[in-house]
Structure formats: C-alpha cells, structure tokens
Design an enzyme around this catalytic site. Structure first.
Site, PDB file in Angstrom:
ATOM      1  N   LYS A  79       0.865  -1.182   0.000  1.00 51.53           N
ATOM      2  CA  LYS A  79       0.000   0.000   0.000  1.00 51.53           C
ATOM      3  C   LYS A  79       0.901   1.230   0.000  1.00 51.53           C
ATOM      4  O   LYS A  79       1.928   1.253   0.706  1.00 51.53           O
ATOM      5  CB  LYS A  79      -0.875  -0.031   1.255  1.00 51.53           C
ATOM      6  CG  LYS A  79      -1.856   1.122   1.368  1.00 51.53           C
ATOM      7  CD  LYS A  79      -2.733   0.982   2.618  1.00 51.53           C
ATOM      8  CE  LYS A  79      -3.815   2.027   2.668  1.00 51.53           C
ATOM      9  NZ  LYS A  79      -4.722   1.867   3.832  1.00 51.53           N
ATOM     10  N   SER A 154      -9.689   1.861   2.765  1.00 54.26           N
ATOM     11  CA  SER A 154      -8.758   2.590   1.942  1.00 54.26           C
ATOM     12  C   SER A 154      -7.720   1.712   1.232  1.00 54.26           C
ATOM     13  O   SER A 154      -7.126   2.161   0.246  1.00 54.26           O
ATOM     14  CB  SER A 154      -8.021   3.626   2.810  1.00 54.26           C
ATOM     15  OG  SER A 154      -7.216   3.004   3.766  1.00 54.26           O
ATOM     16  N   SER A 178     -10.033  -0.480   7.028  1.00 49.78           N
ATOM     17  CA  SER A 178      -9.436  -0.427   5.685  1.00 49.78           C
ATOM     18  C   SER A 178      -8.694  -1.659   5.211  1.00 49.78           C
ATOM     19  O   SER A 178      -8.260  -1.698   4.065  1.00 49.78           O
ATOM     20  CB  SER A 178      -8.500   0.765   5.583  1.00 49.78           C
ATOM     21  OG  SER A 178      -9.250   1.916   5.360  1.00 49.78           O
TER      22      SER A 178
HETATM   23  N1  GLN Z   1     -13.377   4.412   6.043  1.00 51.65           N
HETATM   24  C1  GLN Z   1     -12.682   4.801   7.234  1.00 51.65           C
HETATM   25  C2  GLN Z   1     -12.177   6.222   7.106  1.00 51.65           C
HETATM   26  O1  GLN Z   1     -12.309   6.781   6.065  1.00 51.65           O
HETATM   27  C3  GLN Z   1     -11.565   3.848   7.537  1.00 51.65           C
HETATM   28  C4  GLN Z   1     -10.315   4.147   6.806  1.00 51.65           C
HETATM   29  C5  GLN Z   1      -9.161   3.338   7.274  1.00 51.65           C
HETATM   30  O2  GLN Z   1      -9.324   2.335   7.982  1.00 51.65           O
HETATM   31  N2  GLN Z   1      -7.980   3.781   6.921  1.00 51.65           N
HETATM   32  O3  GLN Z   1     -11.644   6.756   8.032  1.00 51.65           O
END
Ligand code: GLN
Length: 507
Positions: A79, A154, A178
């Site tokens: 990532k 994400s 995410s």
């Molecule tokens: N969807 C959540 C956010 O936007 C989780 C994102 C994540 O776990 N990095 O914060």
C-alpha cells in the site's frame, strides 16, 4: 497471463521456489509484465523493474543456499502508505507526489528481510481516508469482479491486486476497517491484528491511536505467513507492544498460537470447533443490513455450527455510536498528524503566493484532496477551544464504553464475535460523490473493533446474485492477542468452503 496464475497459495508458490522449479527472477519478470499490462492503470502507483529484479536476484541467491525463509521470492505489493527506500511513497496524494523516503517502514523491511519481492506500490484512498479507493489523486481503482464498482478502501489497491491475481499477498492498513472492508468487497482475506502488534514506524500517519497494518491474501494460511513476518515489537514505534498478558510480542508468536489452536482442533474429530462460542451481536443485524449480506453471514455461521461451534446472541449496545465517535477521534488525530505538510518541510508547495501564511494555506488547499480537507476541518473544529469538551472529550469517553462492551462480551459470554463486515456489497464508482457521509455510515461494523484495538479479520463467505455477482465477507473478531486462533478458525472454515478460491471471471 503470469506465472503466478498457476499457484493458488503462497505456500504452494514457496514450495515451487524452494524446489527450484522456477526462479524468483523469472517469476518476478512475469509478474511485473502482468502488473504493467493490467487493465486498470490506476491500480499500481509505482513500479520499478530494476528494484524488484534486484530483490528477486537476492532471493534466488538465498534459495540456492537452501536456508531461505518461506516468503523468499514471493511477489507482494505495498500500500502506498508504507514508506519505501527507492520507490516513491505518495499516500495517493498530490501533496507527496514526488516523495521518496530515505528509509523503509519496519513492515517493508521485515518482509524484504524475509526474502519477499516487492512488485511496487499500489493505490489507496488519500492518506487512508475513505472507503472506496476513489479519493486517490491519480483516480479511482476498479474492483476486479466488476470494473464499474469500487474495490473498497482505503486499502483498495492492495485488495484489488490480490483479487486480480497480480500478487498473492499485499500490505494494507486498517484505521477503521481499511483492511477488512476492501478484502470483503474484493473476495479476499484480510486481518488487522491487535493494536500495537505491528510497528507503525514508516507508515504515513492518519490517526495514530487507531492505525494498524495488516496483510491481505487469498486464505487464512497465507495471511498467517505474512502477519507473522510483519509483526513483533519495534523500539522505533512508541505504541508497539512488547508483551501482552506475559506473552512476548515476538515474530513466531502468531504461528505458535495458530499451531496450538490447530493441534487442539485436530483432537476433536469431526467437530473440530466443539466448545467454541460464537457471539453474534444483535445490533449488527440492523435495518441497514442488506438481505444478501445477511443471508451470506447466516450461511457462514451455519458452517461454523456444523464444525461444532455454538452461537450465542450478544449485545454491543454502542454499535451505532461507534460512527460519530470514530469520526470525531480519527479526524482530530488526522488534523494534528497532517499539520506537518506545510509546503516548507514536506511535499507540495504552491507556485504563487504573497507571504508565508498565504503559501501554507494555498499549498494545503492545492495539495490535499477534498476528503482530506474535510477531515482536517472537522478535526480542527472538534479540538478547538470551546468545542473540545463537547466533542473530542466526549468521544474519548464513549470510546472507553465501547472497549468495555467488547470486554463484557469477549470476557465471558463468547470466545469470538462474528458478523458482517459491510452492510452491502461494493457500490458503483462515483455513487456517493454527492453524499460523502454515506460512506462513513457504511463503516458501522468495523469502527467499534478499531476503537477497541481488537484483532479482526474478513474472509470471503458468499456472493450477491445478479449479472455481476459481487463478493461478501464475514468478520471475525477476537480478544487481544488472539490473532493466531482467529486464523486457525478461519482456516477451518476455508477447509470446509471454497469461497476464497473463486476468482473474478470464473464465477
Ligand atoms: N473508512 C474509514 C475512514 O475513512 C476507515 C479508513 C481506514 O481504515 N484507513 O476513516
């Protein structure tokens, strides 16, 4: 076509590499070609053949020596939130468009020390903020099951790369879901361990009290190999756990726990999971849950029952409150973490400005995308004098109650918790553009677990109906430091089902 297509698991590929049936060099060459030729140009953000091939060559030398670790020569993707020496690291943001780190994140270093070969950096939501991998400066990533829908986020690039067969494993990060959510929406497996298990050193910070790395792969057994290598105490991260309940957080710990659980299940004959109590939170089956996800979750629970487990109904009464709690705490921490991008010390700087304040303001406005700016504004607001008590402090109090709710359940009523990962299958790309809060609400089942810092995973458990069937994931949550057993349970499920073996285009 890539040589990787012939292998269903990291273990099988590792055996072939160790038996010298193929070399890391030929495998990497073929995997790089497939990655370059892949239909979605937004998936990989950075590929550097010479760096990958140098790693492959080192892997071949190690394999020739006969003592190579299991991951030697295995192609993986990172990532773009993990800093990498040599490869660009952008956090999918214009702000860091040209950033090259002078060092590797601990996770990256541990995987390359174990012989894994990086194929490059994959897309994600900008600074890991989002649920659809649409908030990337370079544009949205497609779901390999259907290019018109999101892969989740994400860590959408990581899940999509595994689902598309471009790699057998990828790194992700999970702040509020995410790793689990994109794994669920792409039909692959993912695990986020106990907070503090994996070092955050070199992971671009979003919300530090929640950020935790985790691997994405096809199966629980492949996750085990990756997670065990990635985890372990790191003095470079002040929140890295050295021990928990007297168990030292060393590499090998998760493998040992897995082996112990697995050996125990083997003694139980046809009912390997006899005695296991699965807590099913009634709040997870609320009005927002789609029928198809509810049905797939129910059939997965039946599989666990057929393996000997029993189901108990539990309550996590603050499930809905996890949304406002998380969306106060995470932006608050983000607004502080992202203050370093000021156009002076890091990253993008605007071309035209009048004075210092104007330069900072323009650099941040132009360098950050819309969702990131929204989070910074929310975060700054809830931390500001006069609102701090009403929002931030209050959210911290509710966070403590959420921790207590999970402990009440896992401390006596049940051994693990299971339920859906997402209310629905993947949505069309662009669908929530007018309503960004809709994505926040869909995080309902993953946020509480993150606020509590518990280990949790997602495994494929079914598909939706229709012309383009889309994958559905099952969430399994354990108590602190229980990731070895979670993986062993998931592995039993995967021995009894084949959801994790389905591939896009073959359903
Ligand atoms: N969807 C959540 C956010 O936007 C989780 C994102 C994540 O776990 N990095 O914060």
């Amino acid at each position: 076509m890539s040589l990787l297509d012939e292998f269903d698991s990291i273990r099988a590929l590792s055996d072939a590499l160790h038996a010298r049936r193929l070399s890391a060099h030929e495998l990497t060459t073929s995997a790089l070609q497939a990655a370059r030729a892949y239909s979605d140009p937004n998936l990989f953000l950075h590929i550097d053949e010479s760096l990958s091939l140098a790693q492959a060559q080192a892997a071949d030398a190690l394999l020739a020596g006969g003592q190579a670790p299991a991951l030697t020569g295995i192609p993986i993707a990172h990532k773009d939130l993990f800093v990498t020496r040599g490869w660009r690291t952008t956090a999918a943001s214009r702000m860091l468009a040209d950033y090259v780190s002078p060092f590797d994140a601990t996770v990256v270093a541990r995987l390359s020390d174990a012989g894994a070969v990086s194929l490059g950096k994959v897309s994600c939501d900008e600074f890991a903020m989002g649920s659809g991998n649409e908030n990337a400066a370079s544009g949205p990533v497609q779901n390999p099951w259907d290019p018109t829908v999101v892969p989740g986020g994400s860590s959408g690039g990581s899940a999509a790369a595994v689902a598309a067969g471009l790699v057998l494993g990828a790194t992700g990060t999970d702040t509020g879901g995410s790793v689990r959510q994109p794994a669920a929406l792409c039909g692959v497996s993912g695990i986020k361990p106990t907070y503090g298990t994996i070092s955050r050193y070199g992971i671009i910070a979003y919300a530090s009290s929640l950020d935790q790395a985790g691997p994405i792969a096809r199966s629980a057994r492949d996750l085990l190999l990756l997670l065990d290598t990635m985890s372990g105490f790191d003095p470079m991260d002040s929140t890295s756990l050295e021990t928990c309940d007297q168990v030292p957080n060393l590499p090998g710990r998760i493998q040992a726990a897995f082996d112990q659980a697995d050996a125990y299940f083997n003694t139980q004959g046809s009912q390997p999971l006899a005695g296991l109590r699965i807590g099913v939170p009634k709040e997870f089956f609320n009005a927002g849950l789609s029928d198809q996800v509810a049905r797939a979750t129910e059939s997965a629970l039946r599989v666990f029952e057929s393996l000997g487990a029993t189901r108990v109904s539990i309550s996590l009464p603050r499930t809905e409150l996890a949304i406002p709690t998380y969306y106060v705490i995470a932006p608050a921490e983000a607004s502080s973490n992202l203050s370093r991008y000021d156009g002076v010390r890091y990253g993008y700087r605007t071309e035209h400005y009048t004075d210092l304040a104007d330069m900072t303001s323009r650099s941040r406005t132009e360098g950050f995308g819309e969702e990131v700016r929204r989070r910074i504004l929310v975060g700054t607001y809830v931390l500001s004098h006069g609102y701090y008590d009403a929002y931030y402090l209050q959210a911290q109090r509710v966070r403590r109650m959420i921790v207590d709710d999970f402990q009440k359940a896992l401390g006596g009523q049940c051994d693990v918790i299971m339920g859906p990962v997402t209310p629905n299958v993947a949505r069309p790309i662009g669908d929530n553009r007018q309503d960004p809060i809709a994505d926040w609400l869909a995080d309902i089942y993953t946020l509480g677990v993150s606020l509590a810092g518990l280990p949790a995973m997602s495994i494929p458990c079914g598909f939706s109906h229709g012309t383009h069937p889309l994958p559905i994931g099952l969430q399994i949550v354990g108590n602190y430091f229980d990731e070895g057993r979670l993986l062993a349970l998931a592995d039993r499920f995967q021995q009894a089902t084949d959801w994790h073996q389905r591939k896009p285009g073959q359903q």
